[in-house]
Design an enzyme around this catalytic site. Structure first.
Site, PDB file in Angstrom:
ATOM      1  N   LYS A 170     -26.655 -11.884  -2.388  1.00 30.67           N
ATOM      2  CA  LYS A 170     -27.501 -12.518  -3.215  1.00 30.67           C
ATOM      3  C   LYS A 170     -27.707 -13.684  -3.274  1.00 30.67           C
ATOM      4  O   LYS A 170     -27.943 -14.322  -2.202  1.00 30.67           O
ATOM      5  CB  LYS A 170     -26.163 -12.782  -4.422  1.00 30.67           C
ATOM      6  CG  LYS A 170     -24.996 -11.917  -4.668  1.00 30.67           C
ATOM      7  CD  LYS A 170     -24.505 -12.187  -5.967  1.00 30.67           C
ATOM      8  CE  LYS A 170     -25.472 -12.315  -7.448  1.00 30.67           C
ATOM      9  NZ  LYS A 170     -24.545 -12.458  -8.634  1.00 30.67           N
ATOM     10  N   GLU A 211     -24.975 -18.532  -4.108  1.00 29.97           N
ATOM     11  CA  GLU A 211     -24.247 -17.259  -4.850  1.00 29.97           C
ATOM     12  C   GLU A 211     -23.523 -16.173  -4.186  1.00 29.97           C
ATOM     13  O   GLU A 211     -22.956 -15.035  -4.850  1.00 29.97           O
ATOM     14  CB  GLU A 211     -25.906 -16.702  -5.043  1.00 29.97           C
ATOM     15  CG  GLU A 211     -26.397 -17.343  -6.451  1.00 29.97           C
ATOM     16  CD  GLU A 211     -26.194 -17.790  -7.705  1.00 29.97           C
ATOM     17  OE1 GLU A 211     -25.236 -16.782  -8.428  1.00 29.97           O
ATOM     18  OE2 GLU A 211     -26.058 -18.447  -8.282  1.00 29.97           O
ATOM     19  N   GLU A 269     -18.140 -13.797 -17.817  1.00 29.59           N
ATOM     20  CA  GLU A 269     -18.562 -14.235 -16.494  1.00 29.59           C
ATOM     21  C   GLU A 269     -17.844 -15.632 -16.086  1.00 29.59           C
ATOM     22  O   GLU A 269     -18.484 -16.899 -17.273  1.00 29.59           O
ATOM     23  CB  GLU A 269     -19.721 -14.785 -16.349  1.00 29.59           C
ATOM     24  CG  GLU A 269     -20.551 -13.440 -15.554  1.00 29.59           C
ATOM     25  CD  GLU A 269     -22.108 -12.622 -14.622  1.00 29.59           C
ATOM     26  OE1 GLU A 269     -22.440 -13.776 -14.219  1.00 29.59           O
ATOM     27  OE2 GLU A 269     -22.588 -12.307 -14.105  1.00 29.59           O
ATOM     28  N   GLU A 296     -20.999 -11.827  -1.884  1.00 35.10           N
ATOM     29  CA  GLU A 296     -21.817 -10.737  -1.723  1.00 35.10           C
ATOM     30  C   GLU A 296     -23.048 -11.721  -1.179  1.00 35.10           C
ATOM     31  O   GLU A 296     -23.323 -12.354  -1.258  1.00 35.10           O
ATOM     32  CB  GLU A 296     -22.190 -10.840  -3.577  1.00 35.10           C
ATOM     33  CG  GLU A 296     -21.308 -10.029  -3.981  1.00 35.10           C
ATOM     34  CD  GLU A 296     -21.629  -9.771  -5.944  1.00 35.10           C
ATOM     35  OE1 GLU A 296     -22.564  -8.669  -5.883  1.00 35.10           O
ATOM     36  OE2 GLU A 296     -21.409 -10.578  -6.234  1.00 35.10           O
TER      37      GLU A 296
END
Length: 336
Positions: free
Chosen positions: A312, A318, A260, A309
Protein backbone atom coordinates in the site's frame (compact mmCIF):
# COMPACT_ATOMS: atom_id res chain seq x y z
CA UNK A 1 -6.29 -17.86 27.93
CA UNK A 2 -2.52 -17.88 27.73
CA UNK A 3 -0.97 -14.42 27.86
CA UNK A 4 1.29 -15.26 24.95
CA UNK A 5 -1.62 -15.77 22.61
CA UNK A 6 -2.72 -12.11 22.74
CA UNK A 7 -5.82 -12.77 20.70
CA UNK A 8 -8.53 -10.23 19.91
CA UNK A 9 -11.24 -12.53 21.18
CA UNK A 10 -10.91 -11.34 24.76
CA UNK A 11 -12.24 -7.94 23.79
CA UNK A 12 -14.20 -8.67 20.65
CA UNK A 13 -16.29 -11.58 21.86
CA UNK A 14 -18.38 -9.71 24.43
CA UNK A 15 -19.65 -7.47 21.61
CA UNK A 16 -20.05 -10.19 19.03
CA UNK A 17 -22.34 -12.49 21.01
CA UNK A 18 -25.94 -12.05 20.05
CA UNK A 19 -29.36 -12.11 21.46
CA UNK A 20 -32.07 -12.66 18.89
CA UNK A 21 -32.61 -8.93 18.42
CA UNK A 22 -29.01 -7.76 18.26
CA UNK A 23 -26.69 -7.14 15.33
CA UNK A 24 -23.00 -7.97 15.45
CA UNK A 25 -21.35 -4.56 15.74
CA UNK A 26 -17.67 -5.24 14.99
CA UNK A 27 -16.09 -6.51 11.80
CA UNK A 28 -12.60 -6.34 10.35
CA UNK A 29 -11.60 -5.32 6.82
CA UNK A 30 -9.51 -7.85 4.90
CA UNK A 31 -7.34 -5.93 2.45
CA UNK A 32 -4.96 -7.81 0.20
CA UNK A 33 -2.57 -5.14 -1.13
CA UNK A 34 0.43 -7.21 -0.10
CA UNK A 35 2.56 -10.09 -1.35
CA UNK A 36 3.12 -11.87 1.97
CA UNK A 37 -0.32 -12.66 3.34
CA UNK A 38 -1.64 -16.04 4.53
CA UNK A 39 -3.90 -18.12 2.32
CA UNK A 40 -7.58 -17.18 2.25
CA UNK A 41 -8.51 -20.29 4.20
CA UNK A 42 -5.96 -19.39 6.87
CA UNK A 43 -7.45 -15.90 7.00
CA UNK A 44 -10.97 -17.24 7.50
CA UNK A 45 -9.65 -19.56 10.20
CA UNK A 46 -7.98 -16.57 11.88
CA UNK A 47 -11.29 -14.68 11.88
CA UNK A 48 -12.95 -17.67 13.51
CA UNK A 49 -10.27 -18.22 16.12
CA UNK A 50 -10.55 -14.59 17.18
CA UNK A 51 -14.34 -14.45 17.32
CA UNK A 52 -14.56 -12.02 14.38
CA UNK A 53 -17.84 -12.63 12.59
CA UNK A 54 -17.91 -9.82 10.01
CA UNK A 55 -15.53 -9.21 7.11
CA UNK A 56 -15.16 -6.52 4.48
CA UNK A 57 -13.37 -7.29 1.21
CA UNK A 58 -12.80 -4.87 -1.64
CA UNK A 59 -13.43 -7.03 -4.68
CA UNK A 60 -15.10 -10.37 -5.44
CA UNK A 61 -11.94 -12.43 -5.09
CA UNK A 62 -12.96 -16.00 -5.81
CA UNK A 63 -10.49 -17.73 -3.42
CA UNK A 64 -11.79 -15.56 -0.59
CA UNK A 65 -15.41 -16.28 -1.45
CA UNK A 66 -14.68 -20.01 -1.66
CA UNK A 67 -12.96 -19.94 1.73
CA UNK A 68 -15.98 -18.18 3.23
CA UNK A 69 -18.39 -20.94 2.22
CA UNK A 70 -20.09 -22.32 5.32
CA UNK A 71 -18.14 -19.99 7.62
CA UNK A 72 -21.15 -17.95 8.85
CA UNK A 73 -19.00 -14.83 8.55
CA UNK A 74 -21.14 -11.93 7.35
CA UNK A 75 -19.59 -10.24 4.33
CA UNK A 76 -19.41 -6.71 3.00
CA UNK A 77 -18.45 -7.26 -0.64
CA UNK A 78 -16.85 -4.37 -2.49
CA UNK A 79 -17.02 -3.44 -6.16
CA UNK A 80 -13.85 -1.65 -7.34
CA UNK A 81 -14.29 1.88 -8.64
CA UNK A 82 -12.95 0.90 -12.04
CA UNK A 83 -15.79 -1.59 -12.57
CA UNK A 84 -18.67 0.84 -12.04
CA UNK A 85 -18.97 2.09 -15.62
CA UNK A 86 -19.53 -1.43 -16.93
CA UNK A 87 -22.08 -2.11 -14.18
CA UNK A 88 -24.17 0.85 -15.30
CA UNK A 89 -25.33 -1.62 -17.95
CA UNK A 90 -28.17 -3.69 -16.38
CA UNK A 91 -27.20 -6.93 -18.12
CA UNK A 92 -23.59 -6.64 -16.94
CA UNK A 93 -24.81 -5.98 -13.40
CA UNK A 94 -27.11 -9.00 -13.58
CA UNK A 95 -24.21 -11.21 -14.65
CA UNK A 96 -22.03 -9.76 -11.89
CA UNK A 97 -24.62 -10.62 -9.25
CA UNK A 98 -25.08 -14.09 -10.72
CA UNK A 99 -21.34 -14.83 -10.74
CA UNK A 100 -20.32 -13.22 -7.46
CA UNK A 101 -23.35 -13.47 -5.18
CA UNK A 102 -25.88 -16.01 -6.36
CA UNK A 103 -23.17 -18.55 -7.19
CA UNK A 104 -22.12 -18.49 -3.52
CA UNK A 105 -25.55 -18.14 -1.90
CA UNK A 106 -26.55 -19.37 0.67
CA UNK A 107 -23.11 -20.72 1.61
CA UNK A 108 -21.74 -17.17 1.96
CA UNK A 109 -23.64 -14.58 4.00
CA UNK A 110 -23.66 -11.42 1.91
CA UNK A 111 -24.67 -8.55 4.20
CA UNK A 112 -23.73 -5.54 2.07
CA UNK A 113 -22.51 -4.75 -1.41
CA UNK A 114 -20.33 -1.64 -1.36
CA UNK A 115 -20.60 -0.14 -4.85
CA UNK A 116 -17.40 1.89 -5.05
CA UNK A 117 -15.18 3.23 -2.28
CA UNK A 118 -14.39 6.85 -1.39
CA UNK A 119 -15.47 8.31 -4.72
CA UNK A 120 -15.40 12.10 -4.93
CA UNK A 121 -17.94 14.07 -6.97
CA UNK A 122 -15.16 15.14 -9.36
CA UNK A 123 -13.99 11.57 -10.02
CA UNK A 124 -14.65 10.07 -13.44
CA UNK A 125 -16.50 7.20 -11.78
CA UNK A 126 -18.92 9.46 -9.89
CA UNK A 127 -21.59 9.49 -12.60
CA UNK A 128 -21.68 5.68 -12.63
CA UNK A 129 -22.14 5.07 -8.89
CA UNK A 130 -25.91 5.45 -8.65
CA UNK A 131 -26.74 3.59 -11.90
CA UNK A 132 -24.48 0.73 -10.79
CA UNK A 133 -26.14 0.68 -7.35
CA UNK A 134 -29.59 0.59 -8.92
CA UNK A 135 -28.66 -2.20 -11.31
CA UNK A 136 -26.98 -4.32 -8.63
CA UNK A 137 -29.99 -3.81 -6.37
CA UNK A 138 -32.44 -4.79 -9.11
CA UNK A 139 -30.47 -7.97 -9.83
CA UNK A 140 -30.40 -8.85 -6.12
CA UNK A 141 -34.11 -8.08 -5.80
CA UNK A 142 -34.85 -10.33 -8.79
CA UNK A 143 -33.42 -13.16 -6.70
CA UNK A 144 -35.53 -12.02 -3.72
CA UNK A 145 -32.42 -11.32 -1.63
CA UNK A 146 -32.90 -7.57 -1.14
CA UNK A 147 -33.98 -7.95 2.49
CA UNK A 148 -30.75 -9.66 3.54
CA UNK A 149 -28.22 -8.07 1.15
CA UNK A 150 -28.22 -4.26 1.13
CA UNK A 151 -26.64 -2.19 -1.62
CA UNK A 152 -24.74 0.98 -0.71
CA UNK A 153 -21.50 2.87 -1.35
CA UNK A 154 -18.65 3.82 1.00
CA UNK A 155 -17.90 7.52 1.34
CA UNK A 156 -15.26 9.70 2.94
CA UNK A 157 -16.24 12.32 5.47
CA UNK A 158 -14.63 14.86 3.10
CA UNK A 159 -18.02 14.99 1.35
CA UNK A 160 -19.13 17.10 4.30
CA UNK A 161 -18.87 20.81 3.67
CA UNK A 162 -19.42 21.55 7.34
CA UNK A 163 -18.82 19.22 10.27
CA UNK A 164 -18.39 21.54 13.26
CA UNK A 165 -20.27 21.55 15.47
CA UNK A 166 -21.83 18.17 14.66
CA UNK A 167 -25.35 19.62 14.56
CA UNK A 168 -24.24 21.86 11.67
CA UNK A 169 -23.07 18.88 9.62
CA UNK A 170 -24.04 19.16 5.96
CA UNK A 171 -22.83 17.85 2.64
CA UNK A 172 -20.70 20.27 0.62
CA UNK A 173 -22.47 22.25 -2.08
CA UNK A 174 -20.34 20.62 -4.78
CA UNK A 175 -21.21 17.16 -3.40
CA UNK A 176 -24.99 17.57 -3.18
CA UNK A 177 -25.75 16.66 -6.79
CA UNK A 178 -23.68 13.48 -6.33
CA UNK A 179 -24.63 12.29 -2.85
CA UNK A 180 -28.21 13.58 -2.72
CA UNK A 181 -29.70 11.05 -5.18
CA UNK A 182 -27.64 8.26 -3.59
CA UNK A 183 -29.04 9.10 -0.17
CA UNK A 184 -32.58 9.04 -1.57
CA UNK A 185 -31.90 5.61 -3.07
CA UNK A 186 -30.70 4.35 0.32
CA UNK A 187 -33.82 5.80 1.93
CA UNK A 188 -36.06 4.02 -0.58
CA UNK A 189 -34.32 0.65 -0.26
CA UNK A 190 -33.74 0.68 3.51
CA UNK A 191 -29.97 0.46 3.16
CA UNK A 192 -27.40 2.25 5.33
CA UNK A 193 -24.82 4.75 4.15
CA UNK A 194 -21.33 3.30 4.49
CA UNK A 195 -18.75 5.76 5.80
CA UNK A 196 -15.00 5.50 6.33
CA UNK A 197 -14.25 7.53 9.47
CA UNK A 198 -10.61 8.12 10.49
CA UNK A 199 -9.97 10.40 13.48
CA UNK A 200 -6.27 9.75 12.83
CA UNK A 201 -6.29 11.62 9.52
CA UNK A 202 -8.42 14.42 10.95
CA UNK A 203 -5.96 14.78 13.82
CA UNK A 204 -2.76 14.89 11.75
CA UNK A 205 -4.44 17.32 9.37
CA UNK A 206 -5.24 19.80 12.16
CA UNK A 207 -3.10 19.23 15.24
CA UNK A 208 -3.57 22.88 16.19
CA UNK A 209 -7.30 22.52 16.82
CA UNK A 210 -7.70 18.77 17.45
CA UNK A 211 -6.17 17.24 20.55
CA UNK A 212 -4.69 13.76 20.44
CA UNK A 213 -6.71 12.61 23.44
CA UNK A 214 -9.90 13.74 21.67
CA UNK A 215 -8.98 11.51 18.71
CA UNK A 216 -8.03 8.54 20.93
CA UNK A 217 -11.18 8.47 23.13
CA UNK A 218 -9.11 9.45 26.17
CA UNK A 219 -10.11 13.07 26.71
CA UNK A 220 -11.28 14.15 30.13
CA UNK A 221 -14.36 16.27 30.39
CA UNK A 222 -16.24 17.48 27.31
CA UNK A 223 -13.99 19.20 24.75
CA UNK A 224 -16.90 20.00 22.42
CA UNK A 225 -20.29 21.20 23.61
CA UNK A 226 -22.95 21.36 20.90
CA UNK A 227 -26.13 22.72 22.43
CA UNK A 228 -27.32 20.12 24.90
CA UNK A 229 -24.98 17.45 23.50
CA UNK A 230 -21.44 16.99 24.78
CA UNK A 231 -18.69 15.29 22.75
CA UNK A 232 -15.76 13.51 24.37
CA UNK A 233 -14.25 12.08 21.18
CA UNK A 234 -13.80 12.95 17.54
CA UNK A 235 -15.29 9.70 16.27
CA UNK A 236 -18.71 10.52 17.72
CA UNK A 237 -18.51 14.07 16.46
CA UNK A 238 -17.72 12.88 12.92
CA UNK A 239 -20.50 10.29 12.93
CA UNK A 240 -23.09 12.71 14.27
CA UNK A 241 -22.05 15.32 11.69
CA UNK A 242 -22.93 12.71 9.05
CA UNK A 243 -26.29 12.09 10.69
CA UNK A 244 -26.95 15.84 10.68
CA UNK A 245 -26.06 15.96 6.98
CA UNK A 246 -28.44 13.09 6.25
CA UNK A 247 -31.20 14.92 8.07
CA UNK A 248 -30.59 18.04 5.98
CA UNK A 249 -30.60 15.85 2.85
CA UNK A 250 -34.10 14.64 3.72
CA UNK A 251 -33.07 11.18 4.94
CA UNK A 252 -33.13 11.26 8.76
CA UNK A 253 -33.86 7.53 8.99
CA UNK A 254 -30.88 6.37 6.91
CA UNK A 255 -28.42 4.63 9.21
CA UNK A 256 -24.64 4.96 8.99
CA UNK A 257 -22.43 1.88 9.08
CA UNK A 258 -18.77 2.69 9.74
CA UNK A 259 -17.18 0.73 6.92
CA UNK A 260 -13.59 1.57 7.95
CA UNK A 261 -11.85 3.04 10.97
CA UNK A 262 -8.35 2.50 12.30
CA UNK A 263 -5.03 3.90 13.47
CA UNK A 264 -1.53 3.16 12.10
CA UNK A 265 1.21 1.78 14.32
CA UNK A 266 4.14 3.46 12.56
CA UNK A 267 5.18 5.55 9.59
CA UNK A 268 4.06 9.06 10.55
CA UNK A 269 3.05 11.58 13.19
CA UNK A 270 1.27 9.98 16.18
CA UNK A 271 1.50 6.59 14.44
CA UNK A 272 2.71 4.43 17.31
CA UNK A 273 1.85 1.00 18.66
CA UNK A 274 0.66 2.58 21.91
CA UNK A 275 -1.65 5.03 20.15
CA UNK A 276 -3.01 2.37 17.80
CA UNK A 277 -3.61 -0.01 20.69
CA UNK A 278 -5.42 2.74 22.60
CA UNK A 279 -7.57 3.65 19.61
CA UNK A 280 -8.62 0.11 18.71
CA UNK A 281 -9.28 -0.88 22.32
CA UNK A 282 -11.36 2.22 23.04
CA UNK A 283 -13.16 1.97 19.70
CA UNK A 284 -14.23 -1.60 20.41
CA UNK A 285 -15.34 -0.66 23.91
CA UNK A 286 -17.32 2.27 22.55
CA UNK A 287 -19.48 0.73 19.81
CA UNK A 288 -22.30 -0.34 22.07
CA UNK A 289 -22.68 3.12 23.63
CA UNK A 290 -23.91 4.98 20.55
CA UNK A 291 -23.27 8.68 19.97
CA UNK A 292 -24.63 11.76 21.76
CA UNK A 293 -27.11 12.20 18.93
CA UNK A 294 -28.13 8.53 19.02
CA UNK A 295 -27.28 7.27 22.52
CA UNK A 296 -27.46 3.56 23.18
CA UNK A 297 -27.70 2.68 19.49
CA UNK A 298 -25.02 0.13 18.61
CA UNK A 299 -22.57 1.44 16.00
CA UNK A 300 -21.88 -1.23 13.39
CA UNK A 301 -18.19 -0.77 12.70
CA UNK A 302 -15.46 -2.38 10.60
CA UNK A 303 -11.90 -2.01 11.86
CA UNK A 304 -9.24 -1.39 9.26
CA UNK A 305 -7.51 -3.71 8.77
CA UNK A 306 -6.78 -7.36 9.42
CA UNK A 307 -3.13 -7.23 8.26
CA UNK A 308 -0.33 -4.81 7.56
CA UNK A 309 -0.23 -4.49 3.75
CA UNK A 310 3.30 -4.00 2.43
CA UNK A 311 2.30 -2.83 -1.05
CA UNK A 312 0.00 0.00 0.00
CA UNK A 313 0.98 3.64 -0.24
CA UNK A 314 2.16 6.16 -1.07
CA UNK A 315 2.23 7.19 2.60
CA UNK A 316 4.24 4.89 4.85
CA UNK A 317 1.40 4.83 7.38
CA UNK A 318 -0.82 3.04 4.84
CA UNK A 319 1.29 -0.07 5.34
CA UNK A 320 0.79 -0.23 9.11
CA UNK A 321 -2.93 -0.39 9.89
CA UNK A 322 -3.06 -4.12 10.56
CA UNK A 323 -4.36 -5.73 13.71
CA UNK A 324 -2.14 -8.66 12.75
CA UNK A 325 1.20 -9.01 11.07
CA UNK A 326 1.26 -11.13 7.89
CA UNK A 327 2.62 -14.05 9.97
CA UNK A 328 -0.75 -14.02 11.81
CA UNK A 329 0.75 -12.73 15.05
CA UNK A 330 -1.38 -10.03 16.74
CA UNK A 331 0.21 -6.60 17.03
CA UNK A 332 -1.81 -5.53 20.04
CA UNK A 333 -3.09 -6.90 23.29
CA UNK A 334 -6.64 -5.66 23.21
CA UNK A 335 -8.10 -7.66 26.08
CA UNK A 336 -8.71 -5.86 29.36
Amino acid sequence: MAATVLLLIGLLLPYLKLTAAQTRPIGVCYGRVANNLPSDQEVVNLYHSNGITKMRIYDPNEPTLQALRGSNIELMLGIPNGDLQALSNPSVASSWVQNNILAFTPDVKFRYVAVGNEISPSDEAASFVLPAMQNIYNAIASANLQAQTKVSTAIQTSLLGNSYPPSAGSFADNANSYIGPIVQFLKQTGAPLLANIYPYFSYIGDTKDIRLDYALFTSQGTPVQDGSLGYQNLFDASLDALYSALEKAGAPDVEVVVSETGWPSEGGDAATVDNANTYYKNMINHVSAGTPKRPGKVIETYLFAMFDENQKGPAETERHFGLFSPNKQPKYKLDN
